[in-house]
Design a protein around this motif. Structure first.
Motif, PDB file in Angstrom:
ATOM      1  N   PRO A 165       0.836  -1.186  -0.186  1.00 25.81           N
ATOM      2  CA  PRO A 165      -0.103  -0.088  -0.087  1.00 25.81           C
ATOM      3  C   PRO A 165       0.725   1.195   0.113  1.00 25.81           C
ATOM      4  CG  PRO A 165      -0.021  -0.807   2.306  1.00 25.81           C
ATOM      5  CD  PRO A 165       1.025  -1.752   1.418  1.00 25.81           C
ATOM      6  N   ASP A 166       2.040   1.270   0.375  1.00 24.60           N
ATOM      7  CA  ASP A 166       2.909   2.569   0.440  1.00 24.60           C
ATOM      8  C   ASP A 166       3.450   2.618  -1.143  1.00 24.60           C
ATOM      9  OD1 ASP A 166       2.247   2.706   3.127  1.00 24.60           O
ATOM     10  OD2 ASP A 166       3.798   1.362   3.572  1.00 24.60           O
ATOM     11  N   GLY A 167       3.391   3.620  -1.679  1.00 25.04           N
ATOM     12  CA  GLY A 167       4.212   3.824  -3.040  1.00 25.04           C
ATOM     13  C   GLY A 167       5.533   4.381  -2.627  1.00 25.04           C
ATOM     14  N   PRO A 168       6.305   4.508  -3.515  1.00 20.33           N
ATOM     15  CA  PRO A 168       7.644   4.813  -3.171  1.00 20.33           C
ATOM     16  C   PRO A 168       7.737   6.401  -2.896  1.00 20.33           C
ATOM     17  CG  PRO A 168       7.486   4.599  -5.566  1.00 20.33           C
ATOM     18  CD  PRO A 168       6.266   4.178  -4.966  1.00 20.33           C
ATOM     19  N   ASP A 169       8.745   6.702  -2.462  1.00 17.81           N
ATOM     20  CA  ASP A 169       8.987   8.260  -2.122  1.00 17.81           C
ATOM     21  C   ASP A 169       9.511   9.198  -3.246  1.00 17.81           C
ATOM     22  OD1 ASP A 169       8.306   8.618   0.750  1.00 17.81           O
ATOM     23  OD2 ASP A 169      10.231   7.429   1.021  1.00 17.81           O
ATOM     24  N   ALA A 170      10.502   8.453  -3.902  1.00 12.89           N
ATOM     25  CA  ALA A 170      11.084   8.774  -5.372  1.00 12.89           C
ATOM     26  C   ALA A 170      11.115   7.882  -6.279  1.00 12.89           C
ATOM     27  CB  ALA A 170      12.483   9.229  -4.927  1.00 12.89           C
ATOM     28  N   ILE A 171      11.078   8.207  -7.715  1.00 13.99           N
ATOM     29  CA  ILE A 171      11.383   7.341  -8.754  1.00 13.99           C
ATOM     30  C   ILE A 171      12.223   7.832  -9.659  1.00 13.99           C
ATOM     31  CG2 ILE A 171      10.438   6.118 -11.031  1.00 13.99           C
ATOM     32  CD1 ILE A 171       7.654   5.991  -9.777  1.00 13.99           C
ATOM     33  N   VAL A 172      13.582   7.065  -9.816  1.00 16.29           N
ATOM     34  CA  VAL A 172      14.793   7.774 -10.424  1.00 16.29           C
ATOM     35  C   VAL A 172      14.929   7.214 -11.800  1.00 16.29           C
ATOM     36  CG1 VAL A 172      17.133   8.269 -10.119  1.00 16.29           C
ATOM     37  CG2 VAL A 172      15.577   7.876  -8.074  1.00 16.29           C
ATOM     38  N   LEU A 173      14.874   7.865 -13.024  1.00 19.97           N
ATOM     39  CA  LEU A 173      15.055   7.408 -14.224  1.00 19.97           C
ATOM     40  C   LEU A 173      16.124   7.964 -14.920  1.00 19.97           C
ATOM     41  CD1 LEU A 173      12.009   8.067 -16.444  1.00 19.97           C
ATOM     42  CD2 LEU A 173      11.960   8.584 -13.835  1.00 19.97           C
ATOM     43  N   PRO A 174      16.594   7.396 -16.074  1.00 18.32           N
ATOM     44  CA  PRO A 174      17.470   8.268 -17.110  1.00 18.32           C
ATOM     45  C   PRO A 174      16.641   8.997 -17.938  1.00 18.32           C
ATOM     46  CG  PRO A 174      17.211   5.881 -17.689  1.00 18.32           C
ATOM     47  CD  PRO A 174      16.860   5.880 -16.644  1.00 18.32           C
ATOM     48  N   VAL A 175      17.194   9.940 -18.563  1.00 17.86           N
ATOM     49  CA  VAL A 175      16.457  10.823 -19.403  1.00 17.86           C
ATOM     50  C   VAL A 175      17.128  11.174 -20.712  1.00 17.86           C
ATOM     51  CG1 VAL A 175      16.712  12.996 -18.281  1.00 17.86           C
ATOM     52  CG2 VAL A 175      14.844  12.866 -19.862  1.00 17.86           C
ATOM     53  N   SER A 176      16.555  10.911 -21.958  1.00 18.47           N
ATOM     54  CA  SER A 176      17.191  11.286 -23.155  1.00 18.47           C
ATOM     55  C   SER A 176      16.196  12.209 -23.965  1.00 18.47           C
ATOM     56  CB  SER A 176      17.604   9.874 -23.790  1.00 18.47           C
ATOM     57  OG  SER A 176      18.459  10.218 -25.066  1.00 18.47           O
ATOM     58  N   SER A 177      15.316  11.461 -24.595  1.00 19.13           N
ATOM     59  CA  SER A 177      14.193  12.261 -25.522  1.00 19.13           C
ATOM     60  C   SER A 177      13.343  12.787 -24.488  1.00 19.13           C
ATOM     61  CB  SER A 177      13.609  11.270 -26.319  1.00 19.13           C
ATOM     62  OG  SER A 177      12.687  10.382 -25.661  1.00 19.13           O
ATOM     63  N   GLY A 178      13.198  12.081 -23.194  1.00 16.53           N
ATOM     64  CA  GLY A 178      12.218  12.741 -22.386  1.00 16.53           C
ATOM     65  C   GLY A 178      10.938  11.937 -22.284  1.00 16.53           C
ATOM     66  N   GLY A 179      10.685  10.821 -23.455  1.00 14.84           N
ATOM     67  CA  GLY A 179       9.582  10.334 -23.501  1.00 14.84           C
ATOM     68  C   GLY A 179       9.265   9.351 -22.330  1.00 14.84           C
TER      69      GLY A 179
END
Ligand SMILES: *Cc1c(COP(=O)(O)O)cnc(C)c1O
Ligand SMILES: [Zn+2]
Length: 392
Positions: free
Chosen positions: A211-225
């Motif tokens: 039931p607890d979502g994450p506090d943060a999601i970390v992802l790489p970005v290139s095009s931003g899609g």
């Protein structure tokens, strides 16, 4: 699903057609007026098609992408500086998250009677689009930079698309293919169909951590899609009342090519193109990201940030993931671990917080000319070698 395209920035809506850009110039995404989102009760084995109700197409094509594992990686907590989870997108059929968008793009082309699909890509998307086109019996044309490594081209060629190695400016090529009048349905990185499919990674992360979502999601970005897709998904889940406290989105770039991080750092309203230097993170080396400004908005409006990391940090993070979690990823994914380390050191992410890293692409599909530590032995020395190695 109500298939209307809308601009995240000025709000203008368009009835669905092949439009990819708003009059204002910003990218469009699929956006229903009302979102009736519930957690699906269908089997996890359906992959991302479990969320077909909220996708622009609902008929599966090829191997189902998604339903990738989310693993707790406590062995890396100290290095990361927080409670770490890894979402392993490398376990998609062709080894990257691109399959989620390819399945929707190819499915759409199939349903609307098109014969050709196309993509402009640094490699992973070309591979993924080619594989899904093959699975659906469609023709495929892929356009990659002229200097794309041979190893990547070999993998793509197995699915027999027309491969064009293009000399000249990548950003210009990218936008040209979206406005050109042709029989090819282009599903480039930040097109509405691809973004729609890629939303499913964020639905899964939140569902897997209930039931607890994450506090943060970390992802790489290139095009931003992908950043756009994760942001859209989080907004939908929030609107549907399925999350109270939306996660902060942190985006990471390689320092040699970091137009989005630069705009963030300098408090600019929009992302401007940069001249890219070489980086080992080849899949995210886009100096002129078509959805850069939308990605910037994703980080800012969720209370996250955009950071960049050096190639040395990326190397070290790759090693940590391989030796500390048993997961081999490409450099473009390892940026997330390097990024979360920086973010926790600057107290942007707290030690008691949970962060999910999206590991976007596999390290098993690529070779590097690195040092390999090994010994050559003969059979008679086997016993001695074994006792030697265990004695230490
Ligand atoms: C495409 C890709 C990215 C970047 O995703 P964007 O949607 O272009 O921002 C990151 N990592 C890997 C492995 C990729 O293939
Ligand atoms: Zn607009």
């Amino acid at each position: 699903m109500n298939r209307r395209l809308r601009c995240y920035d000025c709000g203008t809506a368009y009835e669905v057609d092949d439009r990819k850009r708003c009059e204002c110039g910003e990218p469009l995404w699929f956006d229903a007026d009302t979102i009736e989102f519930e957690w699906p009760d269908s089997a996890w084995s359906a992959g991302m098609w479990r969320y077909a109700d909220v996708l622009p197409v609902s008929d599966p094509v090829g191997l189902p992408p998604g339903a990738t594992p989310l693993v707790r990686a406590d062995g890396l907590d100290e290095y990361a500086g927080c409670a770490l989870y890894l979402k392993n997108e490398a376990q998609n059929p062709t080894g990257s998250f691109k399959d989620r968008g390819s399945a929707v793009g190819v499915g759409y082309a199939l349903r609307t009677g098109r014969k050709w699909v196309g993509a402009v890509s640094h490699g992973n998307m070309a591979l993924s689009t080619s594989a899904y086109a093959a699975s659906a019996g469609l023709e495929c044309a892929v356009f990659v930079p002229a200097d794309t490594p041979k190893g990547r081209l070999e993998l793509i060629a197995r699915h027999d698309p027309r491969i064009f190695r293009v000399e000249g400016d990548y950003g210009t090529l990218y936008e040209r293919t979206l406005s050109i009048d042709s029989d090819v349905t282009f599903v480039n990185s930040d097109t509405p169909l691809r973004v729609a499919g890629q939303k499913t990674v964020a639905y899964e992360i939140v569902e897997q951590l209930q039931p607890d979502g994450p506090d943060a999601i970390v992802l790489p970005v290139s095009s931003g899609g992908q950043a756009s897709a994760v942001w859209k998904a989080v907004r939908e889940l929030e609107a549907a009342g399925l999350i109270d406290e939306p996660p902060r989105l942190y985006l990471v770039q390689a320092a040699s090519c970091d137009p989005v991080a630069t705009a963030y750092r300098e408090d600019e309203p929009t992302v401007r193109p940069v001249t890219a230097d070489e980086t080992i993170a080849v899949s995210i080396a886009n100096g002129d990201p078509p959805s850069g400004t939308r990605a910037l908005a994703a980080a800012r409006s969720t209370g996250g940030a955009v950071v960049s990391v050096s190639d040395d940090e990326i190397h070290e993070a790759m090693d940590r993931l391989s030796t500390g979690a048993g997961i081999s990823v490409e450099p473009s994914s390892a940026v997330t671990l390097a990024g979360v380390r920086r973010l926790s050191r600057s107290n942007a992410i707290g030690a008691d917080e949970t962060a999910v890293l999206i590991l976007t692409g596999s390290g098993y599909t690529e070779r590097y000319d690195g040092e390999v530590r090994s010994r050559t032995i003969d059979l008679p020395s086997l016993d001695r070698e074994l006792s030697h190695v265990t004695a230490r």
